[in-house]
Design an enzyme around this catalytic site. Structure first.
Site, short mmCIF file in Angstrom:
data_model
loop_
_atom_site.label_atom_id
_atom_site.label_comp_id
_atom_site.label_asym_id
_atom_site.label_seq_id
_atom_site.Cartn_x
_atom_site.Cartn_y
_atom_site.Cartn_z
N GLY A 170 119.24 -19.26 24.73
CA GLY A 170 119.89 -20.34 25.45
C GLY A 170 121.22 -19.89 26.01
O GLY A 170 122.16 -20.68 26.11
N TYR A 219 116.53 -35.55 17.52
CA TYR A 219 117.49 -34.45 17.58
C TYR A 219 118.09 -34.18 16.22
O TYR A 219 118.16 -33.03 15.75
CB TYR A 219 118.57 -34.82 18.60
CG TYR A 219 119.71 -33.85 18.76
CD1 TYR A 219 119.51 -32.61 19.34
CD2 TYR A 219 121.00 -34.21 18.38
CE1 TYR A 219 120.57 -31.73 19.52
CE2 TYR A 219 122.08 -33.35 18.56
CZ TYR A 219 121.86 -32.10 19.14
OH TYR A 219 122.92 -31.25 19.32
N LYS A 263 117.74 -30.78 13.95
CA LYS A 263 118.95 -30.01 13.66
C LYS A 263 119.28 -30.01 12.17
O LYS A 263 119.80 -29.03 11.63
CB LYS A 263 120.12 -30.56 14.47
CG LYS A 263 120.06 -30.23 15.95
CD LYS A 263 120.24 -28.75 16.23
CE LYS A 263 120.49 -28.47 17.70
NZ LYS A 263 120.76 -27.06 17.99
#
Length: 258
Positions: free
Chosen positions: A13, A156, A160
């Site tokens: 990324g 999310y 995470k």
């Protein structure tokens, strides 16, 4: 300061945002850097920038949601440079969903990018380090929202929070291999991706950064270059023996109440 002299660093990324800032900082500190991303244009532009500044860099096209592509990116770096010394997992998906409206497809997408991709990238990188009996370092970019987060971040947060557990598990498993693995729970940061998220999901206008800054203790959002300096420190020998640490890089204090 040459904190990463002669190190081979892969930033997943790494074509924009925090990842691109890490790539710039790593090159500045003497590393050979590879960055992954789904879109060639920003990745190749960053590599051209780093090369023009005298660094050694390459772009690896990869979608980290695909475990095989995550492993293949590491393999390409090892084939090109003979090894991988450092890995940074910075790719992230932040699309919104609550417990009640998240679909199985959205949930799977978050798991794929935010947990599965880092897992298999780490697997490939650690396998190379162990095969060479060489030390190495890994930093996972996580989020302060992993402590609970907003209701609209349910998938999310789930992914995470899993990455926090993975970070500690892998660090414990490979401490005797001298492979140090740490994570950063970053707070609200001014990136291209955050700008798109605020506009897409929250109808934010051009002044959203100023409005957000007014609600934050330090009067501003975090900056990618600040995070990058911290990541380089954790990748380098200057961070000593620390492993299995997940550090809150934020201006709000967990558990603090007014």
């Amino acid at each position: 300061m040459g904190l990463l002299d002669d190190k081979v660093v892969l930033v997943n990324g790494g074509s924009q945002g925090v990842g691109a800032a890490v790539a710039r900082a790593a090159v500045r500190e003497g590393a050979t850097v590879a960055v992954t991303g789904r879109r060639p244009e920003p990745g190749e532009a960053l590599v051209a920038e780093l090369s023009a500044d005298g660094g050694t860099a390459r772009y690896v096209r990869a979608d980290l949601a695909d475990a095989e592509q995550a492993r293949a990116a590491v393999a390409e770096v090892v084939a090109a440079y003979g090894r991988i010394d450092c890995l940074v997992n910075s790719a992230g998906l932040t699309s919104r969903g609550t417990l009640l409206d998240t679909t199985p497809d959205l949930f799977d997408a978050h798991i794929a990018v935010n947990l599965k991709g880092p897992f298999f990238a780490m697997q490939a990188a650690v396998a190379d380090m162990v095969a060479r009996r060489a030390p190495g370092t890994i930093v996972n970019i996580i989020t302060s929202s992993a402590h609970g987060g907003q209701p609209f971040l349910a998938p999310y947060v789930a992914a995470k929070a899993g990455l926090i557990g993975l970070t500690r598990n892998a660090a414990h498993a490979h401490r005797w291999d001298r492979i140090r693995i740490n994570g950063l729970n970053i707070g609200w940061t001014a990136t291209e991706g955050e700008d798109a998220t605020q506009r897409t999901f929250h109808g934010a206008g051009d002044d959203w950064r100023e409005q957000a800054a007014a609600r934050l203790p330090m009067g501003r959002l975090g900056r990618p270059d600040e995070i990058a300096d911290f990541v380089v420190f954790l990748l380098s020998e200057r961070s000593g023996v620390v492993t299995g640490s997940v550090i809150d890089w934020d201006q709000n204090v967990l558990g603090g109440l007014d």
